[in-house]
Structure formats: C-alpha cells, structure tokens
Design a protein around this motif. Structure first.
Motif, PDB file in Angstrom:
ATOM      1  N   LYS A  55       3.601   1.322  -5.269  1.00  0.00           N
ATOM      2  CA  LYS A  55       3.694  -0.136  -5.264  1.00  0.00           C
ATOM      3  C   LYS A  55       5.118  -0.570  -4.946  1.00  0.00           C
ATOM      4  O   LYS A  55       6.086   0.059  -5.374  1.00  0.00           O
ATOM      5  CB  LYS A  55       3.251  -0.719  -6.605  1.00  0.00           C
ATOM      6  N   SER A  56       5.239  -1.647  -4.187  1.00  0.00           N
ATOM      7  CA  SER A  56       6.540  -2.165  -3.789  1.00  0.00           C
ATOM      8  C   SER A  56       6.483  -3.681  -3.697  1.00  0.00           C
ATOM      9  O   SER A  56       5.510  -4.241  -3.194  1.00  0.00           O
ATOM     10  CB  SER A  56       6.937  -1.596  -2.428  1.00  0.00           C
ATOM     11  N   THR A  57       7.546  -4.309  -4.164  1.00  0.00           N
ATOM     12  CA  THR A  57       7.646  -5.758  -4.012  1.00  0.00           C
ATOM     13  C   THR A  57       8.254  -6.118  -2.658  1.00  0.00           C
ATOM     14  O   THR A  57       8.251  -7.277  -2.265  1.00  0.00           O
ATOM     15  CB  THR A  57       8.507  -6.372  -5.130  1.00  0.00           C
ATOM     16  N   THR A  92       4.777   3.594   0.299  1.00  0.00           N
ATOM     17  CA  THR A  92       3.811   2.525   0.038  1.00  0.00           C
ATOM     18  C   THR A  92       2.549   2.719   0.871  1.00  0.00           C
ATOM     19  O   THR A  92       1.425   2.693   0.347  1.00  0.00           O
ATOM     20  CB  THR A  92       4.438   1.149   0.354  1.00  0.00           C
ATOM     21  N   GLU A 136      -8.293   1.325   0.586  1.00  0.00           N
ATOM     22  CA  GLU A 136      -6.902   1.763   0.487  1.00  0.00           C
ATOM     23  C   GLU A 136      -6.794   3.272   0.713  1.00  0.00           C
ATOM     24  O   GLU A 136      -5.891   3.748   1.401  1.00  0.00           O
ATOM     25  CB  GLU A 136      -6.315   1.386  -0.871  1.00  0.00           C
ATOM     26  N   CYS A 182       4.575  -5.522   2.345  1.00  0.00           N
ATOM     27  CA  CYS A 182       3.230  -6.090   2.320  1.00  0.00           C
ATOM     28  C   CYS A 182       2.457  -5.476   3.487  1.00  0.00           C
ATOM     29  O   CYS A 182       3.040  -5.095   4.495  1.00  0.00           O
ATOM     30  CB  CYS A 182       3.254  -7.607   2.398  1.00  0.00           C
ATOM     31  N   SER A 232       8.741   2.610   4.614  1.00  0.00           N
ATOM     32  CA  SER A 232       7.555   2.081   3.931  1.00  0.00           C
ATOM     33  C   SER A 232       6.518   3.181   3.722  1.00  0.00           C
ATOM     34  O   SER A 232       5.429   2.925   3.206  1.00  0.00           O
ATOM     35  CB  SER A 232       6.943   0.937   4.739  1.00  0.00           C
ATOM     36  N   GLY A 249       0.611   5.098  -1.654  1.00  0.00           N
ATOM     37  CA  GLY A 249       0.164   4.073  -2.587  1.00  0.00           C
ATOM     38  C   GLY A 249       1.189   3.641  -3.609  1.00  0.00           C
ATOM     39  O   GLY A 249       0.842   3.009  -4.606  1.00  0.00           O
TER      40      GLY A 249
END
Length: 101
Positions: free
Chosen positions: A21-23, A15, A38, A26, A12, A19
């Motif tokens: 973006k990843s689906t 992400t 952020e 979270c 991760s 930064g």
C-alpha cells in the motif's frame, strides 16, 4: 540501477507487483486493464519484468536519454511528432561510422 525492481526506492513496483500500500501511488488505467482482480493485475505486472533487456537496448535507452531523443521505430516517432508538433532529431543508433581515409 538495481537487480530487482522492488529494490529501487522510487519505483511503483512494490505497489503494482506486490500489493504494498502507498499513499503516493494510484492505479493507472493501463495497470487496471491488466486483469479483473488485484491478484491478476499484480501477476500480469510481474510478468512484464521477466524478460531480460539486452545490453544493446540498455545502451540505446541511455544514449537516447542523454541526447533527449525518442527511441522507437519510425511509426512511433511519427506519432510522437504528430502529438507534440515537434520535429524529432533523426540520429542513427549503433556504432558511429569509421573514418575512411
């Protein structure tokens, strides 16, 4: 594994640190606590990876992973026992004792 945490495809890190973006990812509450923005969180997260881990610690992590042992001090191990209700194996890390005799 990899020299750069961003190079591990299941990490991760891209992400949380860069930064991307990843689906699939979270933000965890611990990650969110690293900063108010952020940018602050990403900077604080990257700082976590700046300290090199010693070969001894890497060896201990690998050993404990293979043996399914908890790695930490006695207080941490007691907390894990209390949380899980499972008595932990007590194995000493480091070189095995030499045979005397």
């Amino acid at each position: 594994m990899v020299l750069d945490p961003a190079g591990y495809k299941w990490s991760s890190y891209p992400t949380n640190a860069l930064g991307v973006k990843s689906t699939l990812c979270c933000a965890h509450r611990v990650y969110l606590s690293l900063g108010k923005t952020e940018t602050e969180r990403m900077k604080a997260y990257r700082a976590l990876f700046e300290t090199e881990i010693s070969q001894t610690l890497i060896g201990n992590i690998q050993y404990c992973s293979k043996k399914e042992l908890v790695l930490g001090n006695n207080k941490f191990k007691q907390q894990i026992e209390n949380l899980t209700g499972i008595a932990l194996k007590n194995e000493r890390l480091g070189r095995p004792p030499q045979n005397e005799g």
